[in-house]
Structures are given as C-alpha cells and as structure tokens.
Design a protein around this motif. Structure first.
Motif, short mmCIF file in Angstrom:
data_model
loop_
_atom_site.label_atom_id
_atom_site.label_comp_id
_atom_site.label_asym_id
_atom_site.label_seq_id
_atom_site.Cartn_x
_atom_site.Cartn_y
_atom_site.Cartn_z
N ALA A 13 -7.84 -5.44 -1.58
CA ALA A 13 -6.48 -5.14 -1.11
C ALA A 13 -5.93 -3.90 -1.80
CB ALA A 13 -5.56 -6.34 -1.32
N ASP A 14 -6.18 -3.76 -3.10
CA ASP A 14 -5.73 -2.58 -3.83
C ASP A 14 -6.43 -1.32 -3.33
OD1 ASP A 14 -3.65 -2.52 -5.65
OD2 ASP A 14 -4.80 -3.55 -7.19
N ARG A 15 -7.72 -1.41 -3.09
CA ARG A 15 -8.45 -0.25 -2.57
C ARG A 15 -7.93 0.15 -1.20
NH1 ARG A 15 -12.96 -2.70 -5.43
NH2 ARG A 15 -13.63 -1.22 -7.02
N PHE A 16 -7.70 -0.85 -0.35
CA PHE A 16 -7.15 -0.58 0.97
C PHE A 16 -5.76 0.04 0.85
CE2 PHE A 16 -4.72 -1.88 4.75
CZ PHE A 16 -5.47 -1.23 5.71
N GLY A 17 -4.94 -0.47 -0.06
CA GLY A 17 -3.61 0.07 -0.27
C GLY A 17 -3.65 1.51 -0.75
N GLU A 52 5.84 5.29 12.15
CA GLU A 52 5.94 5.65 10.74
C GLU A 52 6.68 4.56 9.95
OE1 GLU A 52 6.64 9.71 8.41
OE2 GLU A 52 8.24 9.19 9.79
N ARG A 53 7.77 4.06 10.48
CA ARG A 53 8.51 3.00 9.80
C ARG A 53 7.64 1.75 9.65
NH1 ARG A 53 13.91 3.89 13.06
NH2 ARG A 53 14.81 5.53 11.76
N GLY A 54 6.93 1.39 10.70
CA GLY A 54 6.04 0.22 10.63
C GLY A 54 4.97 0.39 9.57
N PHE A 55 4.40 1.59 9.51
CA PHE A 55 3.36 1.86 8.51
C PHE A 55 3.94 1.80 7.11
CE2 PHE A 55 0.24 4.19 6.09
CZ PHE A 55 -0.95 3.71 6.62
N VAL A 56 5.13 2.35 6.92
CA VAL A 56 5.78 2.33 5.60
C VAL A 56 6.11 0.90 5.18
CG1 VAL A 56 7.88 2.99 4.36
CG2 VAL A 56 6.59 4.70 5.62
N ILE A 57 6.62 0.10 6.10
CA ILE A 57 6.92 -1.30 5.78
C ILE A 57 5.64 -2.04 5.38
CG2 ILE A 57 7.64 -3.50 6.79
CD1 ILE A 57 9.75 -1.83 8.36
N PHE A 58 4.56 -1.81 6.13
CA PHE A 58 3.27 -2.43 5.79
C PHE A 58 2.81 -1.97 4.40
CE2 PHE A 58 -1.37 -1.96 5.68
CZ PHE A 58 -1.73 -3.30 5.73
N ALA A 59 2.90 -0.66 4.13
CA ALA A 59 2.46 -0.13 2.84
C ALA A 59 3.29 -0.70 1.70
CB ALA A 59 2.54 1.40 2.84
N CYS A 60 4.59 -0.83 1.91
CA CYS A 60 5.47 -1.38 0.87
C CYS A 60 5.15 -2.85 0.61
CB CYS A 60 6.94 -1.24 1.29
SG CYS A 60 7.54 0.46 1.29
N ALA A 61 4.95 -3.61 1.65
CA ALA A 61 4.63 -5.04 1.48
C ALA A 61 3.29 -5.21 0.77
CB ALA A 61 4.61 -5.74 2.84
N LEU A 62 2.28 -4.45 1.19
CA LEU A 62 0.97 -4.53 0.55
C LEU A 62 1.05 -4.12 -0.91
CD1 LEU A 62 -2.07 -5.07 0.85
CD2 LEU A 62 -2.32 -2.67 1.52
N ALA A 63 1.79 -3.04 -1.18
CA ALA A 63 1.92 -2.57 -2.56
C ALA A 63 2.61 -3.61 -3.43
CB ALA A 63 2.69 -1.25 -2.60
N ALA A 117 -0.31 5.52 -3.88
CA ALA A 117 -1.77 5.54 -4.00
C ALA A 117 -2.18 5.55 -5.47
CB ALA A 117 -2.35 6.75 -3.28
N SER A 118 -1.48 6.34 -6.28
CA SER A 118 -1.77 6.40 -7.72
C SER A 118 -1.54 5.05 -8.38
CB SER A 118 -0.89 7.45 -8.40
OG SER A 118 -1.15 8.72 -7.86
N ALA A 119 -0.49 4.35 -7.96
CA ALA A 119 -0.20 3.02 -8.51
C ALA A 119 -1.34 2.06 -8.22
CB ALA A 119 1.11 2.49 -7.94
N HIS A 120 -1.87 2.12 -7.00
CA HIS A 120 -3.01 1.26 -6.66
C HIS A 120 -4.24 1.60 -7.51
CE1 HIS A 120 -1.47 -1.08 -3.30
NE2 HIS A 120 -0.94 0.01 -2.80
N PHE A 121 -4.50 2.90 -7.70
CA PHE A 121 -5.65 3.30 -8.52
C PHE A 121 -5.48 2.84 -9.97
CE2 PHE A 121 -6.37 6.73 -5.25
CZ PHE A 121 -7.56 6.20 -4.79
N VAL A 122 -4.28 2.98 -10.52
CA VAL A 122 -4.02 2.52 -11.89
C VAL A 122 -4.22 1.01 -11.97
CG1 VAL A 122 -2.18 2.20 -13.61
CG2 VAL A 122 -2.52 4.44 -12.54
N ASN A 123 -3.73 0.29 -10.98
CA ASN A 123 -3.89 -1.17 -10.96
C ASN A 123 -5.37 -1.56 -10.95
OD1 ASN A 123 -2.38 -3.65 -10.96
ND2 ASN A 123 -3.12 -3.98 -8.88
N LEU A 124 -6.16 -0.86 -10.14
CA LEU A 124 -7.60 -1.13 -10.11
C LEU A 124 -8.23 -0.85 -11.47
CD1 LEU A 124 -8.50 0.36 -6.63
CD2 LEU A 124 -8.85 -2.01 -7.34
N ARG A 125 -7.82 0.24 -12.10
CA ARG A 125 -8.37 0.62 -13.40
C ARG A 125 -8.02 -0.43 -14.46
NH1 ARG A 125 -12.37 2.64 -16.01
NH2 ARG A 125 -11.79 3.72 -17.88
#
Length: 140
Positions: A13-17, A52-63, A117-125
C-alpha cells in the motif's frame, strides 16, 4: 510492549501510494503544458476537476491510512511530518487555488504530491529499518 510486525500488505500500500503520489505530481506539473492536447488524444478527463478531486481524495485517504499505521509500527514521526504539509498543499490546490491562475494550482498540487510521495518512501524506509535485525552474521 511488543511492536506489531511489518505487514507485506502495508508495504505494498505504501509503494502504491508513493507511485500514485509521484504520478499525481507529474500530472499536475505537466497539465498546464498539455491541456490543449488532451482532447485530441481522448484524455480530456485528465483535466477534469472532478477526476482530480477524486484522485486527491483517494491519495489523502491512502496516505492517512498507511502513514498513520506506519507510525504505529515504528513510532517515528518523519513520514507524518512530510505528509501533513503535502496533504494540506494538495487540498488547497484542488479547492482554494482553483479560483486563481492554473500556475498556482499546479505548483501547490505538484509540491503536495511530491511531499506525499516522499512521506511514503520515508515510511517504507523506516519499516525496512525496523524489520532488519542486526546479528553476528550481519555484513555491515
């Protein structure tokens, strides 16, 4: 108190995010330059504010889901410190900034997407560091 193990599902999920947030940043950075071309190639939906709004809402929820869960596992706030400004910029970009020139909108959502995206990479690390156990056979 024992820490919950790092789940493969959360890492995926983090990689996808991270991938989705990075694509979002590229989309937002390129949009002002390719706006006129999109209808010619049948991709005008990419310029639609609803998409765009739908994608942002999805990205925010996943994050929020993956990064808060990651914080619960590794107890380090680094990924959240990147995510919250990123989420704020994304949400500002798709709400308030729509009333202003497209350049402001593009800058806000591009920077927000890159921070997310950076937050997801840091989380994976951080998850990787927690999962790695040093022992006598460790080569470093």
């Amino acid at each position: 108190m024992a820490q919950p193990p790092t789940s493969r599902t959360w890492q995926i999920a983090d990689r996808f995010g991270a991938f989705a947030s990075f694509l979002c940043a590229i989309h937002c950075a390129a949009l002002p330059f390719v706006l006129a071309v999109l209808p010619l190639v049948g991709l005008e939906f990419l310029a639609d504010h609803r998409f765009e709004r739908g994608f942002v809402i999805f990205a925010c929820a996943l994050a929020l889901l993956t990064l808060v869960n990651g914080y619960r596992r590794h107890r380090r706030p680094a990924s959240l410190m990147l995510a919250f400004p990123g989420l704020s910029l994304l949400l500002l970009g798709v709400t308030v900034a729509e009333r202003y020139p497209i350049t402001l909108h593009s800058v806000l959502v591009t920077c927000g997407g890159l921070l997310l995206a950076s937050a997801h990479f840091v989380n994976l690390r951080l998850d990787h560091r927690q999962a790695h156990v040093h022992d006598a056979g460790c080569a470093h």
